[in-house]
Design a protein around this motif. Structure first.
Motif, PDB file in Angstrom:
ATOM      1  N   GLU A 217      40.486  41.678  29.126  1.00  0.00           N
ATOM      2  CA  GLU A 217      39.765  41.528  27.876  1.00  0.00           C
ATOM      3  C   GLU A 217      38.277  41.738  28.112  1.00  0.00           C
ATOM      4  OE1 GLU A 217      39.437  38.426  24.102  1.00  0.00           O
ATOM      5  OE2 GLU A 217      40.378  37.781  25.968  1.00  0.00           O
ATOM      6  N   GLN A 218      37.737  42.769  27.527  1.00  0.00           N
ATOM      7  CA  GLN A 218      36.316  43.090  27.570  1.00  0.00           C
ATOM      8  C   GLN A 218      35.746  43.228  28.984  1.00  0.00           C
ATOM      9  OE1 GLN A 218      34.889  39.919  24.761  1.00  0.00           O
ATOM     10  NE2 GLN A 218      34.051  41.681  23.672  1.00  0.00           N
ATOM     11  N   PRO A 219      36.156  44.269  29.712  1.00  0.00           N
ATOM     12  CA  PRO A 219      35.407  44.608  30.926  1.00  0.00           C
ATOM     13  C   PRO A 219      33.972  44.949  30.553  1.00  0.00           C
ATOM     14  CG  PRO A 219      37.118  46.247  30.479  1.00  0.00           C
ATOM     15  CD  PRO A 219      37.209  45.220  29.403  1.00  0.00           C
ATOM     16  N   LEU A 220      33.069  44.906  31.512  1.00  0.00           N
ATOM     17  CA  LEU A 220      31.696  45.289  31.227  1.00  0.00           C
ATOM     18  C   LEU A 220      31.636  46.743  30.756  1.00  0.00           C
ATOM     19  CD1 LEU A 220      29.773  43.836  34.322  1.00  0.00           C
ATOM     20  CD2 LEU A 220      29.952  42.829  32.038  1.00  0.00           C
ATOM     21  N   GLN A 254      36.358  39.599  43.130  1.00  0.00           N
ATOM     22  CA  GLN A 254      36.963  40.916  43.303  1.00  0.00           C
ATOM     23  C   GLN A 254      38.476  40.873  43.100  1.00  0.00           C
ATOM     24  OE1 GLN A 254      34.352  42.967  43.069  1.00  0.00           O
ATOM     25  NE2 GLN A 254      34.942  44.233  44.793  1.00  0.00           N
ATOM     26  N   HIS A 255      39.099  39.833  43.649  1.00  0.00           N
ATOM     27  CA  HIS A 255      40.562  39.746  43.669  1.00  0.00           C
ATOM     28  C   HIS A 255      41.129  38.854  42.571  1.00  0.00           C
ATOM     29  CE1 HIS A 255      39.028  36.247  45.803  1.00  0.00           C
ATOM     30  NE2 HIS A 255      40.170  35.645  45.521  1.00  0.00           N
ATOM     31  N   LYS A 256      40.272  38.319  41.693  1.00  0.00           N
ATOM     32  CA  LYS A 256      40.722  37.353  40.695  1.00  0.00           C
ATOM     33  C   LYS A 256      40.319  37.837  39.309  1.00  0.00           C
ATOM     34  CE  LYS A 256      42.356  33.178  39.578  1.00  0.00           C
ATOM     35  NZ  LYS A 256      43.755  32.780  39.816  1.00  0.00           N
ATOM     36  N   VAL A 257      41.259  38.495  38.619  1.00  0.00           N
ATOM     37  CA  VAL A 257      40.990  39.062  37.308  1.00  0.00           C
ATOM     38  C   VAL A 257      42.052  38.569  36.333  1.00  0.00           C
ATOM     39  CG1 VAL A 257      40.710  41.179  35.954  1.00  0.00           C
ATOM     40  CG2 VAL A 257      39.986  41.128  38.356  1.00  0.00           C
ATOM     41  N   ALA A 258      41.627  37.974  35.225  1.00  0.00           N
ATOM     42  CA  ALA A 258      42.555  37.528  34.205  1.00  0.00           C
ATOM     43  C   ALA A 258      43.047  38.738  33.410  1.00  0.00           C
ATOM     44  CB  ALA A 258      41.877  36.529  33.270  1.00  0.00           C
ATOM     45  N   ARG A 259      44.357  38.865  33.307  1.00  0.00           N
ATOM     46  CA  ARG A 259      44.945  39.974  32.559  1.00  0.00           C
ATOM     47  C   ARG A 259      45.945  39.409  31.544  1.00  0.00           C
ATOM     48  NH1 ARG A 259      43.851  44.916  35.212  1.00  0.00           N
ATOM     49  NH2 ARG A 259      43.044  44.609  37.331  1.00  0.00           N
ATOM     50  N   ARG A 260      45.888  39.966  30.341  1.00  0.00           N
ATOM     51  CA  ARG A 260      46.782  39.505  29.266  1.00  0.00           C
ATOM     52  C   ARG A 260      47.716  40.637  28.877  1.00  0.00           C
ATOM     53  NH1 ARG A 260      42.862  36.334  24.945  1.00  0.00           N
ATOM     54  NH2 ARG A 260      41.982  34.811  26.407  1.00  0.00           N
ATOM     55  N   ALA A 261      48.957  40.307  28.686  1.00  0.00           N
ATOM     56  CA  ALA A 261      49.923  41.322  28.267  1.00  0.00           C
ATOM     57  C   ALA A 261      49.538  41.874  26.902  1.00  0.00           C
ATOM     58  CB  ALA A 261      51.324  40.714  28.214  1.00  0.00           C
ATOM     59  N   GLY A 262      49.698  43.159  26.747  1.00  0.00           N
ATOM     60  CA  GLY A 262      49.454  43.786  25.460  1.00  0.00           C
ATOM     61  C   GLY A 262      48.051  44.269  25.238  1.00  0.00           C
ATOM     62  N   LEU A 263      47.135  43.987  26.172  1.00  0.00           N
ATOM     63  CA  LEU A 263      45.754  44.466  26.003  1.00  0.00           C
ATOM     64  C   LEU A 263      45.599  45.819  26.670  1.00  0.00           C
ATOM     65  CD1 LEU A 263      43.581  41.288  26.631  1.00  0.00           C
ATOM     66  CD2 LEU A 263      44.044  42.427  24.477  1.00  0.00           C
TER      67      LEU A 263
END
Length: 263
Positions: A217-220, A254-263
């Motif tokens: 959700e909203q990368p830079l 670097q190794h910790k990114v929140a990802r949501r299904a459907g985005l």
């Protein structure tokens, strides 16, 4: 962020800047933002067609420059002398990039060399040649766009990690060497930034490039980074932002990114 000291440009002669890597992404966004802030900007990159579009949009001066070539950078110095009377307030080193994602055991050393030449030697060459103009201005800045890749290794990133770590050390050593001179050395280290070319150039495939951002959700954006660069350069000149690490909220490391299904 809003500019804190751009009024100094409006009360006297405009501040001046060279921005490298200005044909796309963070370099282009930075040139546009600084021009909007009231700076006189010489935007440089290799691709003349993209520079023409940038000039039309922003009013920037432009010049085709290859930061890995001595003669090309000498032409840049001559253009700075012509445009700004040999006095320059900022060099914004954005030109760079990542090429490939192989593990060390399969390293493409030609790609590694290219990364070092563009990211490290390119920034060093441009900075070295423009330091006299920065000194002459009495208010100079060297800004280096590194990366969080300089701060932590990850699988498949060794070549880019090494190049950006080299750029970080370039900035760190230069800051020590210029201590006492009226020149700040600023390093901006972005994390995950979604631009039109970075991941595509690195991975060589549109589908693979898009997967980098799956569920995030909203990368830079390039404009987010340009906002930070603008703030750093427009801050009162006694305020030096040595190192700014900027990530999207979704990226804790670097190794910790929140990802949501459907985005």
């Amino acid at each position: 962020m809003t500019s804190t000291a751009s009024s100094s440009a409006s009360s006297a002669a405009p501040l001046t800047a060279v921005v490298t890597g200005a044909s796309s992404g963070i370099g282009r966004a930075s040139a546009v933002r600084l021009a909007a802030d009231g700076w006189r900007v010489l935007a440089v990159a290799r691709r003349e067609d993209r520079l023409a579009s940038l000039a039309e949009e922003s009013g920037c001066e432009t010049l085709a420059v290859d930061v890995t070539d001595d003669d090309s950078v000498a032409a840049l110095v001559a253009r700075v002398d012509e445009l700004f009377d040999g006095r320059l307030n900022a060099v914004v080193n954005v030109a760079g990039g990542a090429f490939g994602q192989e593990p060390v055991a399969e390293a493409d050393l030609d790609a590694w060399q290219r990364m070092y030449e563009v990211n490290v030697l390119g920034a060093a060459r441009v900075t070295r040649e423009l330091l006299p103009a920065l000194h002459a201005s009495g208010r100079g800045d060297v800004l280096v766009l590194s990366s969080t890749a300089a701060q932590g290794a990850y699988e498949g990133g060794a070549g880019y990690n090494a190049a950006k770590a080299g750029e970080h050390m370039l900035a760190s050593a230069l800051r020590l060497e210029l201590n006492g001179a009226p020149i700040r050395v600023i390093e901006i280290a972005p994390g995950m930034v979604r631009t039109e070319e970075f991941s595509l150039v690195r991975l060589g495939d549109t589908e693979r490039a898009e997967k980098v951002y799956d569920g995030v959700e909203q990368p830079l954006t390039a404009e987010d980074c340009a906002d930070v660069i603008s703030y750093a350069l427009n801050a009162p000149h006694h305020v030096n932002l040595d190192l700014v690490t900027v990530r999207p909220l979704a990226q804790a490391a670097q190794h910790k990114v929140a990802r949501r299904a459907g985005l």
